[in-house]
Structures are given as structure tokens and as C-alpha cells.
Scaffold this motif. Structure first.
Motif, PDB file in Angstrom:
ATOM      1  N   LYS A   1       5.101  -0.469   9.272  1.00  0.00           N
ATOM      2  CA  LYS A   1       5.293   0.552  10.179  1.00  0.00           C
ATOM      3  C   LYS A   1       4.792   1.751   9.906  1.00  0.00           C
ATOM      4  O   LYS A   1       4.723   2.810  10.699  1.00  0.00           O
ATOM      5  CB  LYS A   1       6.908   0.722  10.373  1.00  0.00           C
ATOM      6  N   ARG A   2       4.444   1.975   8.438  1.00  0.00           N
ATOM      7  CA  ARG A   2       4.163   3.374   7.995  1.00  0.00           C
ATOM      8  C   ARG A   2       2.641   3.722   7.933  1.00  0.00           C
ATOM      9  O   ARG A   2       2.122   4.238   8.751  1.00  0.00           O
ATOM     10  CB  ARG A   2       4.538   3.705   6.748  1.00  0.00           C
ATOM     11  N   CYS A   3       2.024   2.694   7.276  1.00  0.00           N
ATOM     12  CA  CYS A   3       0.687   2.785   7.114  1.00  0.00           C
ATOM     13  C   CYS A   3      -0.025   1.816   7.995  1.00  0.00           C
ATOM     14  O   CYS A   3      -1.613   2.012   7.706  1.00  0.00           O
ATOM     15  CB  CYS A   3       0.111   2.773   5.586  1.00  0.00           C
ATOM     16  N   GLY A   4       0.185   0.850   8.438  1.00  0.00           N
ATOM     17  CA  GLY A   4      -0.562   0.129   9.170  1.00  0.00           C
ATOM     18  C   GLY A   4      -1.310  -1.287   8.598  1.00  0.00           C
ATOM     19  O   GLY A   4      -1.925  -1.853   9.394  1.00  0.00           O
ATOM     20  N   VAL A   5      -0.977  -1.433   7.437  1.00  0.00           N
ATOM     21  CA  VAL A   5      -1.593  -2.543   6.700  1.00  0.00           C
ATOM     22  C   VAL A   5      -1.043  -3.749   7.333  1.00  0.00           C
ATOM     23  O   VAL A   5       0.047  -3.983   7.308  1.00  0.00           O
ATOM     24  CB  VAL A   5      -1.368  -2.524   5.160  1.00  0.00           C
TER      25      VAL A   5
ATOM     26  N   ARG B   1       2.530  -5.527  10.982  1.00  0.00           N
ATOM     27  CA  ARG B   1       1.928  -4.528  10.250  1.00  0.00           C
ATOM     28  C   ARG B   1       2.970  -3.873   9.616  1.00  0.00           C
ATOM     29  O   ARG B   1       4.016  -3.753  10.235  1.00  0.00           O
ATOM     30  CB  ARG B   1       0.879  -3.873  11.163  1.00  0.00           C
TER      31      ARG B   1
ATOM     32  N   HIS C   1       0.716  -1.361  -0.095  1.00  0.00           N
ATOM     33  CA  HIS C   1       0.074   0.010  -0.067  1.00  0.00           C
ATOM     34  C   HIS C   1       0.715   1.258  -0.186  1.00  0.00           C
ATOM     35  O   HIS C   1       0.272   2.403  -0.588  1.00  0.00           O
ATOM     36  CB  HIS C   1      -0.819   0.065   1.166  1.00  0.00           C
ATOM     37  N   CYS C   2       1.927   1.170   0.704  1.00  0.00           N
ATOM     38  CA  CYS C   2       2.813   2.484   0.750  1.00  0.00           C
ATOM     39  C   CYS C   2       4.388   2.349   0.408  1.00  0.00           C
ATOM     40  O   CYS C   2       4.932   3.242   0.597  1.00  0.00           O
ATOM     41  CB  CYS C   2       2.504   3.072   2.120  1.00  0.00           C
TER      42      CYS C   2
END
Lengths: 228, 225
Positions: free
Chosen positions: A53-57, A51, A34-35
């Protein structure tokens, strides 16, 4: 909220990565779909969730015996889908006029004129695509479970399973059925057939299937086992 | 949705650019990541090593596809609301029902819960989706770095919820298959059923064409510093 064990996926420090340190081998990295954030792909213990670390997906959510569960649920799904298609679904009766419908009937009922494109779409969404999806999944992960080499084209089959996910709409169909039943209740007597319950169980299985499936792990397993 | 305490998902406020310290993207490292399987590939790769799918650092035509499908979805949504969804013919009456008409009838008969579901699926979700996708596309085009987390959440919701709009199409399909009782009553699908189904399909394709990595690009370094 259950407290989960610590995530075992660590993110890469920016400066050392670009500047001083050489890049780790590419197969030891994983990028968030995703990111695009890079993570070091450390093993994640079963039961924990890794998950981004940046967007939590959610990247990995491994469970014990996940593949075996997935395979058996999918086989059960195929059987239920066949039952759901062939048995009587709903039966209505108004002033002596009776009409019994199986899912197959529901699809072929308006196979003339304006209804045709709609019939095709409904058939695809509730019968064809769910079936193709289950069969492709069984084809792709079956050998992984039994410890064999993946079959030819296993990655094509699994990619298809993933791509078809939004288009297999069995659970949405069931909500539609419930709404339709409420609308008819005043008009006629409704009897629910065995196929209805087969469909209900199928929906539950599909939801479980999606929960158990950790797609990045399956891709890794396919690569590891040498899928071609 | 809740987050576990050990996995922080929000960026530290102190950071001026908004990107968590020590985070780098595949693109910034000169690599190409696969969106399907997460595998990181060498910078010039066009096929993924792991899943053999086509890969590119960013889908440069993403927004073009998003807008094209979104406009198609909007166009199909107009006849879906104007024309009848359901045509009911019984012994004494002939009735054509639009989407909103169907909701009003459900309210009229006191089925508030069901009316709420149909209204949410056929009106609120599609309209909300049009606005949400347009907002995401515009914000990416303008390169706005602000609230990437909220926009990402919005993208997640849009992706998840879009297909549920199909409920009403299935209702029509089941009703018209079931209620074929010769003289007593028949129900047939109207033009709106097909245009609504198309509208939902087009907006689903629009959401799928969106590359969520674009949301995050404005926030952090996309090249070497």
C-alpha cells in the motif's frame, strides 16, 4: 490496461495496532521487503495482484498451477541448457578459413593468459549459474508440486535460486551474440547452429519463469509444508 | 509501469509527513521483518522463522558497503575506458579498440541501432548507475524525507538494469572465440574487457548492498510516537 480484481491484502491501521488492539499473530502479517510496511496477510485470489500500500511493490501475484508451471519450465530449461552448451552454436567462414564454435568452445577459447579470468566469468554467468539456479529451483519446489514434504535444505536451495537471479545472464548473453553477429557480418559468412536456437528458447523460458514465480508465496508454501 | 486503480501507490498530499494514514512499519511496531520472504519476526529475532535467513531491522552497515563497492566500481571503470577492449589483427592491419571506439566504428558503418545498444549498455547505464547510487546513498545519509516514491523507483530501475551492462563483455567473449581464423583475422580481448566486467560486478554488488527500507525511514515514524 486490464482491470484487475481488487487486492486482497489489507494494511494495518496504525493507531489501533500500537495502542488498543493486540497484535495479530506474527504469521498472519507480511512486511513489504522494500519499505517494511506491515500488511495483514489475507489470501489473494489467483489472477489478482497484491501490492504494497505504501511503495507499490508487488507482494503476491498468485496464478493457478504456478508451481507446476514453474517446475516444468525449469526442467525444460535444464534440457535446453545442455543442448545449448553441446551443439554447435555459430559457424563462421572467411576466405576458406572456417571456425565452428559451441558455447563450451567460446568459454574455453581463451583459456590461456589474459583471457582466463574473463573466460571463467563468462562460463559462470552463462552456464554454471543458470544451471545451478534451475537445479536448485527444481530441488526446492519439486516435492511441493508432487505433494510431498520438502527435501532437506529446500529453503537453502530456494534462497540460492533467489540470490543467483541477477547473476544468471543468459538473456544478456543473447543480446551480446546479436551485437557480435552484426560486427562480423562484413568479415565472414556466418551460419547459425542448433545451439543458438536452444539458447533463444532458454531465454524465453527464463523470462516466463521469472514472471510465474511468486517468491513470497513459495516461501510461505515451504514453511507450511514444514521445510527444514 | 502502470498502476491498477484499486491499488493506490502514491501517498496523499494532504498528509504533512507524507506517510499514508494507517500505515505502520514492522520496525515501528517493534518487530523485525525478513527482506527475503516477508515474514514478520519478534523484535529480538536474528534468524527468520520462515526462510531461516539472517534478519535485522535495518542493515546499519548498508551505506558503508554501498560506498565501498561503488568506489571499487568507479576505479575499475577508468581502465575500462582507457585501455583497448578488443584487439583485432588481420593480414594487413593491427587494431586496438576501446569501448567508445567500438561505438564510433559501428556508427561509421551505419549500424546506428546496434551502436545505440552498445553505447547505452557500456556508457549510459554505468555512468547513470554511479550517479543514481551516489544520489540514493547521499539522500539517505542526509535523512531527506522528500520524494521517497521517486527514489524508490530509481532504486528499482538501478537494480533491474545494472546487469545489462555486461553486453559488451559478452560481445568481446564471442568475437574472440569465433574470430580465430589463423592468418586472415584474429580477435582477442583487451585489458578493458576484464576491468569493465569487474566494474559492472562491483556496481551490481553496490546496488544489492543498499537497503531500500532506508529510503522510507526518513518519511515515517521509525519508533513509537
Amino acid at each position: 490496461m486490464k482491470h484487475r480484481p481488487a487486492s486482497a491484502t489489507f494494511f494495518v491501521d496504525r493507531r489501533p495496532l500500537i495502542g488498543i488492539m493486540p497484535l495479530p499473530p506474527l504469521e498472519d502479517l507480511i512486511a513489504c521487503p522494500h519499505c517494511d510496511t506491515l500488511h495483514i496477510d489475507a489470501p489473494v485470489p489467483p489472477g489478482s495482484i497484491a501490492r504494497c500500500k505504501r511503495c507499490g511493490v508487488v507482494l503476491f501475484a498468485p496464478r493457478k498451477q504456478a508451481l507446476t508451471q514453474l517446475l516444468s519450465l525449469s526442467i525444460a530449461g535444464v534440457i535446453l541448457l545442455v543442448a545449448a552448451i553441446s551443439f554447435p552454436f555459430i559457424d563462421i567462414d572467411a576466405m576458406g578459413f572456417e571456425n565452428q564454435t559451441s558455447v563450451l568452445n567460446a568459454v574455453t577459447a581463451f583459456s590461456e593468459g589474459r583471457g582466463v579470468p574473463l573466460a571463467v566469468a563468462v562460463a559462470l554467468f552463462i552456464i554454471v549459474l543458470p544451471m545451478v539456479r534451475l537445479l536448485a529451483l527444481i530441488y526446492a519446489i519439486g516435492p511441493l508440486v508432487t505433494g510431498h514434504r520438502p527435501r532437506r535444505g529446500a529453503h537453502v536451495a530456494f534462497a540460492m535460486t533467489e540470490q543467483l537471479r541477477p547473476w544468471a545472464m543468459a538473456e544478456i548473453f543473447m543480446v551480446g551474440v546479436s551485437v557480435a553477429l552484426v560486427k562480423i557480418v562484413g568479415l565472414a559468412t556466418v551460419t547459425i547452429g542448433p545451439a543458438f536456437w536452444a539458447f533463444v528458447v532458454l531465454v524465453i523460458i527464463t523470462l516466463f519463469n521469472d514472471r510465474v514465480m511468486s517468491r513470497l508465496s513459495i516461501w510461505k508454501a515451504l514453511e507450511r509444508e514444514g521445510a527444514v | 509501469m502502470s498502476t491498477t486503480p484499486d491499488t493506490p501507490v502514491t501517498a496523499p498530499i494532504a498528509d504533512p509527513v507524507g506517510i499514508p494514514p494507517g500505515v505502520t512499519t514492522a520496525r515501528a511496531a517493534g518487530l523485525v521483518a525478513c527482506r527475503r520472504c516477508g515474514r514478520v519476526n519478534a523484535g529480538r529475532a536474528v534468524r527468520c522463522q520462515r526462510c531461516h535467513g539472517p534478519i535485522r531491522s535495518r542493515d546499519t552497515q548498508s551505506l558503508q558497503k554501498v560506498w565501498a563497492w561503488l568506489i571499487a566500481g568507479l576505479i575499475a571503470y577508468i581502465p575500462a575506458n582507457v585501455y583497448p577492449m578488443l584487439i583485432t589483427a588481420s593480414l594487413f592491419q593491427y587494431d586496438e579498440q576501446t569501448i567508445v571506439g567500438g561505438v564510433i566504428e559501428l556508427i561509421h558503418y551505419g549500424n546506428y541501432g546496434i551502436a545505440g545498444i552498445v553505447f547505452a549498455a557500456s556508457v549510459m547505464i554505468p555512468v547513470g548507475k554511479f550517479i543514481a547510487i551516489a544520489y540514493l546513498a547521499i539522500s539517505v545519509q542526509r535523512g531527506r524525507p522528500a520524494n521517497a516514491h521517486r527514489r524508490h523507483k530509481l532504486y528499482d530501475v538501478v537494480e533491474f538494469i545494472g546487469r545489462w551492462s555486461m553486453i559488451d563483455v559478452f560481445v568481446v567473449a564471442i568475437l574472440s572465440a569465433l574470430v580465430q581464423l589463423k592468418a586472415v583475422a584474429t580477435i582477442n580481448p583487451g585489458i578493458a574487457a576484464l576491468s569493465f566486467a569487474l566494474s559492472v560486478i562491483f556496481t551490481m554488488l553496490s546496488a544489492m548492498a543498499f537497503d531500500p527500507r532506508l529510503i522510507w525511514d526518513a518519511e515515517g515514524p521509525t519508533a513509537h510516537e
